[in-house]
Scaffold this active site. Structure first.
Site, PDB file in Angstrom:
ATOM      1  N   ASP A   1       0.806  -1.218   0.000  1.00  0.00           N
ATOM      2  CA  ASP A   1       0.000   0.000   0.000  1.00  0.00           C
ATOM      3  C   ASP A   1       0.842   1.273   0.000  1.00  0.00           C
ATOM      4  OD1 ASP A   1      -2.567   1.216   0.028  1.00  0.00           O
ATOM      5  OD2 ASP A   1      -2.404   1.600   2.168  1.00  0.00           O
TER       6      ASP A   1
ATOM      7  N   GLN B   1      -5.321  -2.254  -6.931  1.00  0.00           N
ATOM      8  CA  GLN B   1      -5.892  -1.303  -5.985  1.00  0.00           C
ATOM      9  C   GLN B   1      -6.586  -0.175  -6.728  1.00  0.00           C
ATOM     10  OE1 GLN B   1      -3.162   1.193  -3.608  1.00  0.00           O
ATOM     11  NE2 GLN B   1      -4.374   0.667  -1.811  1.00  0.00           N
TER      12      GLN B   1
ATOM     13  N   SER C   1      -7.367   5.059  -0.207  1.00  0.00           N
ATOM     14  CA  SER C   1      -7.587   3.747  -0.826  1.00  0.00           C
ATOM     15  C   SER C   1      -9.058   3.367  -0.712  1.00  0.00           C
ATOM     16  CB  SER C   1      -6.722   2.686  -0.135  1.00  0.00           C
ATOM     17  OG  SER C   1      -5.360   2.984  -0.269  1.00  0.00           O
TER      18      SER C   1
END
Length: 288
Positions: free
Chosen positions: A207, A281, A231
């Site tokens: 991430d 993502q 996110s």
């Protein structure tokens, strides 16, 4: 082992407060929200604590629902969705202030043999030993009196070494913009052989840089542009055993952005070129 890595490993050692209920905390830092990679890693640890020893995670799918509050603990409730002969499924809900902030579904499998192939090829890039650290690259871009200098001076649990331009570099030089990011990473200490720990630390690392690949395309950078982001969801597939205390290459690209969202995907390769992890993502990105 540096203090930052010790702290991270301590954060991942969740407190069990009841059957299938765990409690985690956040680092004592002045940040507005909990780092998404931390919540995903802790949720995966919680799921793993409810499994037999012969099950290995092969995929996870997660949604970031609300910003996490770093000043209070996070409670992780694990639901035992299925316990099959070969596959096990767990669902984890992370809760703060009585509300869900994050959900994760993870699937685990026993070790099995089968047909094998790998279409992905690791990019031919400079070896990590020949690259400066992320902090050294950023020090060239941040003024001496900037508040970011203190942020750069902090010890970090993972060593990141960029092959491609940083978003801050592309912000200053439009010719450096691009839709691909290649980053070597390694946890610079000998870690235990626990396979789940290496998977959890890969999830934590995943991430850090993925959304930046979207920003790089447009010459945007956190702190240097009028942008806000978060996110939205995150998915990972774990293809083979690997170790994050060896160098791994995180090859990332952004195929699309629009509608105040950006999509990025990545592949983590072992140093020998084996595809170990695939990542996708989507993030909210707003420019004011």
């Amino acid at each position: 082992m540096n203090e930052a890595l010790k702290e991270l490993l301590d954060l991942l050692d969740l407190e069990q407060i009841e059957l299938d209920i765990f409690r985690g905390r956040s680092p004592e830092e002045r940040i507005q929200r909990v780092f998404g990679g931390q919540v995903a890693a802790q949720a995966l640890v919680a799921a793993g604590r409810t499994l037999p020893a012969d099950r290995y995670v092969h995929s996870l799918h997660a949604y970031f629902i609300r910003p996490g509050d770093p000043t209070v603990p996070i409670v992780y409730n694990v639901e035992r969705v299925r316990d099959g002969r070969s596959f096990t499924t767990r669902r984890v809900v992370a809760i703060q202030h009585g509300k869900a902030i994050f959900t994760l579904s993870a699937s685990f499998q026993i070790m099995e043999s089968g047909v094998e192939h790998q279409a992905a090829v690791m990019p031919a890039v400079t070896a990590p030993e020949g690259l400066p650290s992320f902090q050294d690259r950023m020090r060239q871009l941040v003024a001496e009196d900037s508040p970011y200098r203190d942020w750069l001076a902090r010890p970090r649990p993972v060593d990141l070494r960029y092959v491609t331009p940083l978003t801050w570099e592309a912000h200053h030089d439009p010719e450096l913009r691009g839709s691909n990011t290649n980053v070597w990473f390694r946890y610079d200490a000998e870690l235990p052989d626990d396979p789940l720990l290496h998977v959890v630390l890969a999830a934590y690392t995943s991430d850090f840089t993925l959304v930046d690949t979207v920003l790089l395309t447009h010459g945007l950078a956190w702190g240097a542009s009028n942008i806000s982001g978060a996110s939205l969801d995150h998915a990972m597939w774990f293809h083979r055993p690997f170790r994050v205390d060896d160098w791994m290459l995180y090859a990332q690209e952004s195929p699309w952005s629009g509608g105040a969202r950006g999509l990025a995907r990545g592949e983590m390769f072992t140093r020998s070129g084996e595809l170990a992890v695939s990542v996708v993502q989507e993030a909210m990105i707003r420019v004011s």
